[in-house]
Design an enzyme around this catalytic site. Structure first.
Site, mmCIF file in Angstrom:
data_model
loop_
_atom_site.group_PDB
_atom_site.id
_atom_site.type_symbol
_atom_site.label_atom_id
_atom_site.label_comp_id
_atom_site.label_asym_id
_atom_site.label_seq_id
_atom_site.Cartn_x
_atom_site.Cartn_y
_atom_site.Cartn_z
ATOM 1 N N HIS B 215 40.010 35.364 12.582
ATOM 2 C CA HIS B 215 40.728 34.901 11.424
ATOM 3 C C HIS B 215 40.748 33.391 11.324
ATOM 4 O O HIS B 215 40.490 32.814 10.266
ATOM 5 C CB HIS B 215 42.157 35.441 11.321
ATOM 6 N N TYR B 219 39.708 29.791 8.379
ATOM 7 C CA TYR B 219 40.428 28.574 8.016
ATOM 8 C C TYR B 219 39.646 27.333 8.409
ATOM 9 O O TYR B 219 39.673 26.320 7.708
ATOM 10 C CB TYR B 219 41.833 28.583 8.620
ATOM 11 N N HIS B 366 35.787 41.059 -0.713
ATOM 12 C CA HIS B 366 36.860 40.090 -0.508
ATOM 13 C C HIS B 366 36.340 38.830 0.152
ATOM 14 O O HIS B 366 36.585 37.717 -0.337
ATOM 15 C CB HIS B 366 37.963 40.716 0.351
ATOM 16 N N PHE B 367 35.597 38.977 1.273
ATOM 17 C CA PHE B 367 35.253 37.731 1.950
ATOM 18 C C PHE B 367 34.116 36.989 1.256
ATOM 19 O O PHE B 367 34.025 35.767 1.352
ATOM 20 C CB PHE B 367 35.017 37.897 3.459
ATOM 21 N N HIS B 368 33.277 37.724 0.494
ATOM 22 C CA HIS B 368 32.285 36.983 -0.298
ATOM 23 C C HIS B 368 32.987 36.177 -1.371
ATOM 24 O O HIS B 368 32.636 35.022 -1.639
ATOM 25 C CB HIS B 368 31.255 37.923 -0.917
ATOM 26 N N ARG B 429 30.796 50.394 4.409
ATOM 27 C CA ARG B 429 30.031 49.179 4.699
ATOM 28 C C ARG B 429 28.818 49.392 5.573
ATOM 29 O O ARG B 429 28.725 50.368 6.316
ATOM 30 C CB ARG B 429 30.904 48.190 5.476
ATOM 31 N N ARG B 430 27.951 48.391 5.539
ATOM 32 C CA ARG B 430 26.844 48.271 6.480
ATOM 33 C C ARG B 430 25.895 49.455 6.397
ATOM 34 O O ARG B 430 25.534 50.052 7.394
ATOM 35 C CB ARG B 430 27.362 48.096 7.904
#
Lengths: 180, 541, 269
Positions: B215, B219, B366-368, B429-430
């Site tokens: 995580h 940041y 989300h993370f893209h 996923r994947r």
């Protein structure tokens, strides 16, 4: 543009209070779900040796699938392995509490059941456990959702949810998809 | 600028070249997953591509961008030459060697382990060593940033460290703490297995160690974008930073709360307990606060700028902002994506809702969106903003830069919004190939193709970005240096030591990590769970 | 600089925030949630809290299933790190024992009649170990192999496996073979998601990371490979752990079995 420092600080503190309130509401929602609906993450610190899983009692091949215990509790045991689930199809009753137990003899896998809140990682060394209640009859997909090697894309199982009156265990309490 | 010019250019070019290659791979991956037949597709090529794409985007683009931008900030905000530039170049070359080593190993098919490693799958030791070299390079950078700030403070006793540098060093300190997790996993578990010294791995321990990093690393990636928000955007908008103190506090809050929350990436894992998951979810609620504070503070700063430019009324100041400036435009687009992505993050942290989305396309989307969208668009804007002083040339065409940024924004939304939806429908996923003959999966097909179109737009935008940077070499207009860093409405003459240094915060990080990760890690030594056999992905059977 | 009085509010509020979050989490996550959930499920407070903390298996909110099932293993092989280490070490003892195997499997592991007896040269040591152990324990049955394997000790089985694994694989015959059909190549490299069949190379390929006992298939005789696939499909061979091969073979067409066997027997390394 007179913006006094005190005014700036005051506005920031007020906004921080708003932000913290929003986050508190989210935490309270999580607590509410936990207290009223018993929503927990699928934690289960129960270790089992993956290297000899196939020699175990509970996860021996003949014991996999759905079984109703003497006290009426429904438990389904599934092994996730490169690159299949065993059994490939399980039968569960609708509207009754069901416990799903997963283990793997090799690498990290994971499952979700489409349209339900069943979702857990399957980590070698541990028995994964999910308590749930299926609501609607039908066939649901249970794919492996974590990368487990080159065959990951084809690793899939079926969860067959049947209405309670059609859920008929045999003499050993077992229910399997083939029996239909 | 004494040393930073060449250092920054070198680092950013490596990062952006890796980025461009990874974009091509990303589009091919989306094509492979779609109903449209894709060339070169086998299980092996797909998962090697995913490994390469993830390694390039998550480790190479980011680390090199952050290091290069950090050197730039250190020299320009502190107005002094970098200490020990030779070490900076050693770090650069270490990083390049590591990157090349990792890339060659991946493309030779010996490291299909994905950038999150997934032990007990174990690849060639050269892949992991490549990553270790990149991390080691970044550690040298961290030390240089800390030393630079220390030197400036000794030369300027009692004065507040310029906010841009304070934030950069906060990021460096946080990165040193962050990498401890993955370093321990690699050094004590994965690399010994890759060398054949260990035949089994404690997978629960390795996942927990990786979560320590997983995580806080986001940041690490995000803070340069926030540095731009606080120290460059108000200036570009023609206004002032609403509150310098809140800026410092924001970066401090990121430093202390990014780390003790990693177990929220393990919410669906069996090997961590309900209780510690609850604790880390509560801490995750706290790490949302600095982002919410930032939205307010930057919004207020922009309002000052808008009203100074004649904007009237409750929202009229928004229209009055200088949207023709690429940094301003990127900020607006970034905030829109932050809204969507941040909302998704709030869903992910609640484990009841996380159970609906874990390991579905929702997570990928989300993370893209939050990283590829919110953060990377600011990387573009930062590059456009500092490129004139790096190259001594004025920007050839601001319109081209704006078009590229808009294309990225549109492409990102077109790619990720349907992807979020597919995740809610249960798409997992994947996967290299979906069975589009199944009726449930067939219904997803059209949305996968829409996402693919978004991906193609992103590829075009990414290549256009590289083109725009190359165009600086073509223009003949000399660059007139402008003031880069914003001034606060009330610039502080002095700040407390707590907002000018990190001693207190390091103590708090240590306390928080012991509370949040102490038992979750110790339990593996207490319980001593059985290990899983290593599965080699780099060796003959 | 430590004694800066303007730092005190930061030290104070930071400590308050951290203590508050920790106290809140302990109160709800460690104590209240498990106790209240446990009460509804008839689980005592101590057990609920132990489960919530991960000190005991199970959920604080639901009874823990109990299993009285007996083990009926389809193979008696027990993997361990020590076993994998031993299999990786070629052994002189294996060389001396291998004399008895040469009549069928050849002195250097290249079978005298590949249609009947598989090549062992260059085969994965774990794969040889698994099959030899299964012959010994009766999990896999073959009139000749059962008799030969039963008298072997565990150390001898390990030694033989490591020994044969150390030989080079048989070279490709110079004869020209027809190029494999696209559908066969697809099964080998991509599998078939419609039938949930993984790519064969996902387990049997080099650099696959598949199950440790998955044998190398390259250069094995077409007839032997096809016979084994048919044996799995018919349920005659049942020693694959968790029916990994039975489930694959059951889904394969007869023509695919022949095509795959031909593919692998002619596969360049």
């Amino acid at each position: 543009m007179p913006l006094a420092e005190e005014a700036i600080v005051r506005s920031e503190v007020r906004w921080a209070a708003v932000a913290i309130s929003v986050m508190s509401v989210i935490m309270l929602a999580i607590i509410y779900a936990g207290l009223v609906h018993h929503i927990n993450p699928p934690s289960n610190i129960e270790t089992i040796d993956p290297k000899t899983l196939h020699l175990s009692g509970e996860f021996t091949e003949a014991n996999l699938g759905t079984r109703v215990a003497a006290d009426g509790r429904v438990t389904s045991r599934i092994v996730a392995t490169q690159f299949t689930f065993l059994p490939r199809c399980i039968v569960v009753p609708a509207s009754r509490p069901v416990t799903l137990r997963f283990a793997t003899p090799d690498v990290i896998h994971g499952v979700l059941v489409t349209g339900t809140n069943v979702n857990t990682m399957i980590v070698p060394g541990y028995v994964s456990q999910v308590h749930t209640e299926f609501t609607r009859p039908g066939d649901l997909l249970m794919p492996c959702h974590e990368y487990c090697g080159l065959g990951h894309s084809e690793m899939m199982a079926t969860v067959r949810v049947v209405p309670p009156e059609r859920f008929k265990p045999d003499a050993q309490g077992r229910v399997s998809c083939d029996a239909r | 600028m004494t040393h930073a010019r060449n250092l920054t250019l070198a680092h950013l070019w490596i990062g952006f070249i890796a980025f461009a290659i990874a974009l091509v791979l990303g589009v091919w991956q989306m094509w492979s997953r779609s109903p449209l037949p894709a060339p070169f597709l086998t299980a092996s090529t797909y998962f090697s591509s995913v490994t390469a794409h993830g390694t390039a985007m998550a480790y190479v683009l980011t680390t090199f961008m952050i290091m290069g931008f950090g050197y730039y900030v250190a020299e320009t905000s502190l107005a002094r030459p970098l200490p020990a530039p030779r070490w900076a170049w050693i770090a650069f070359w270490l990083g390049v060697v590591g990157t090349v080593m990792a890339v060659i190993t991946i493309f030779s098919g010996r490291a299909a382990v994905l950038f999150t490693f997934y032990p007990p799958l174990v690849g060639s030791v050269f892949y992991y060593l490549g990553v270790v070299l990149v991390v080691a390079a970044s550690w040298i950078w961290c030390v240089l940033m800390i030393v630079a700030m220390g030197q400036w403070k000794r030369a300027n006793p009692g004065r507040p460290v310029p906010l841009a540098m304070f934030a950069t060093v906060a990021n460096a300190v946080m990165w040193l703490w962050t990498t401890a997790g993955v370093a321990a996993e690699l050094l004590f578990q994965v690399i010994p297995a890759a060398l054949g010294l260990k035949a089994q791995i404690d997978v629960g321990l390795s996942r927990t160690l990786f979560s320590w990093t997983l995580h806080a690393i986001v940041y690490f990636w995000l803070i340069p974008a926030y540095i731009a928000f606080y120290t460059m955007v108000p200036q570009a908008a023609g206004g002032r930073l609403y509150s310098d103190t809140m800026g410092r506090l924001t970066f401090v809050l990121f430093l202390i709360y990014s780390l003790p929350v990693g177990i929220h990436h393990l919410l669906m894992d069996p090997e961590q307990s309900n209780a510690f998951k609850f604790l880390q979810v509560a801490l995750t609620a706290l790490v949302s606060v600095p982002t919410l504070l930032t939205v307010f503070t930057i919004g207020a700063s922009l309002e000052i700028a808008g009203r100074l430019r004649g904007g009237r009324g409750l929202f009229g100041w928004i229209g009055a902002l200088p949207w023709e400036r690429p940094l301003m435009l990127a900020t607006g687009l970034s905030f829109v994506m932050l809204g969507f992505g941040g909302f998704g993050g709030l869903i992910n942290m609640s484990y009841g809702m996380n159970a609906m989305v874990h390991n579905t396309s929702w997570v990928t989307a989300h993370f893209h969106l939050i990283f590829g969208g919110t953060v990377v668009i600011m990387y573009f804007a930062i590059a456009y903003t500092i490129w004139p002083s790096l190259t001594g040339r004025a920007a050839p065409s601001l319109a081209a830069q704006r078009t590229q940024l808009w294309l990225w924004f549109v492409g990102m939304l077109v790619m990720t919004l349907p992807w979020h939806y597919l995740g809610l429908l249960g798409q997992w996923r994947r996967v290299a190939t979906f069975n589009y003959a199944d009726p449930i999966i067939a219904a997803w097909g059209p949305w996968v193709i829409v996402s693919l179109v978004g991906g193609v737009l992103l590829l075009v935008s990414g290549l256009y970005f590289v083109y725009n940077l190359l165009q600086f070499a073509v223009t003949r207009e000399a660059h007139v240096p402008a003031v880069l860093y914003a001034t606060a409405v009330h610039p502080p003459a002095r700040v407390p030591a707590a907002l000018n240094g990190f001693r207190l915060w390091n103590v708090l990080v240590a306390v928080l990590m012991v509370l949040a990760y102490g038992y979750p890690l110790a339990q593996f030594f207490v319980i001593d769970p059985p290990g899983a056999l290593v599965h080699r992905v780099d060796q003959r059977r | 600089m430590d004694a800066d009085p303007r730092d005190r509010p930061f030290r104070l509020w930071a400590s308050v925030a951290i203590l508050a979050v920790f106290a809140f989490s302990v109160l709800f996550g460690f104590v209240l949630l498990p106790i209240i959930q446990g009460r509804a499920a008839g689980i005592d407070a101590f057990t609920s809290i132990c489960r919530a903390l991960g000190l005991a298996p199970g959920s604080p909110a639901a009874p823990q299933p109990v299993s009285d099932a007996k083990a009926h293993p389809t193979t008696r092989v027990a993997w361990s790190a020590g076993l994998m280490d031993s299999l990786a070490r070629p052994s002189a003892a294996g060389a001396s024992l291998a004399g008895a195997c040469a009549a069928c499997h050849g002195k250097d592991g290249r079978s005298v009649d590949p249609k009947l007896y598989p090549d062992l040269a260059g085969q994965s040591a774990a794969a040889i170990y698994k099959q030899l152990s299964d012959f010994k324990s009766g999990s896999r049955k073959n009139a000749v192999m059962t008799a030969l394997a039963q008298p072997l000790t565990e150390e001898q089985v390990v030694a033989l496996a490591a020994h044969f694994a150390s030989f080079p694989v048989r070279p490709l015959p110079p004869a020209q073979v027809a190029a494999p059909a696209a559908a066969i190549e697809r099964l080998v490299a991509r599998g078939d998601p419609a039938r949930a069949i993984a790519a064969c190379n996902a387990c049997h390929g080099d650099r696959s990371g598949g199950p440790v006992e998955a044998p190398r298939l390259s250069r094995q005789s077409t007839q032997y490979l096809a016979a084994q696939l048919r044996a799995f499909k018919a349920g005659e061979r049942r020693n694959d752990i968790y029916s990994r091969m039975q489930s694959v073979a059951a889904a394969l067409e007869d023509s695919e079995i022949d095509g795959l066997a031909a593919y692998y027997s002619n596969e360049p390394l």
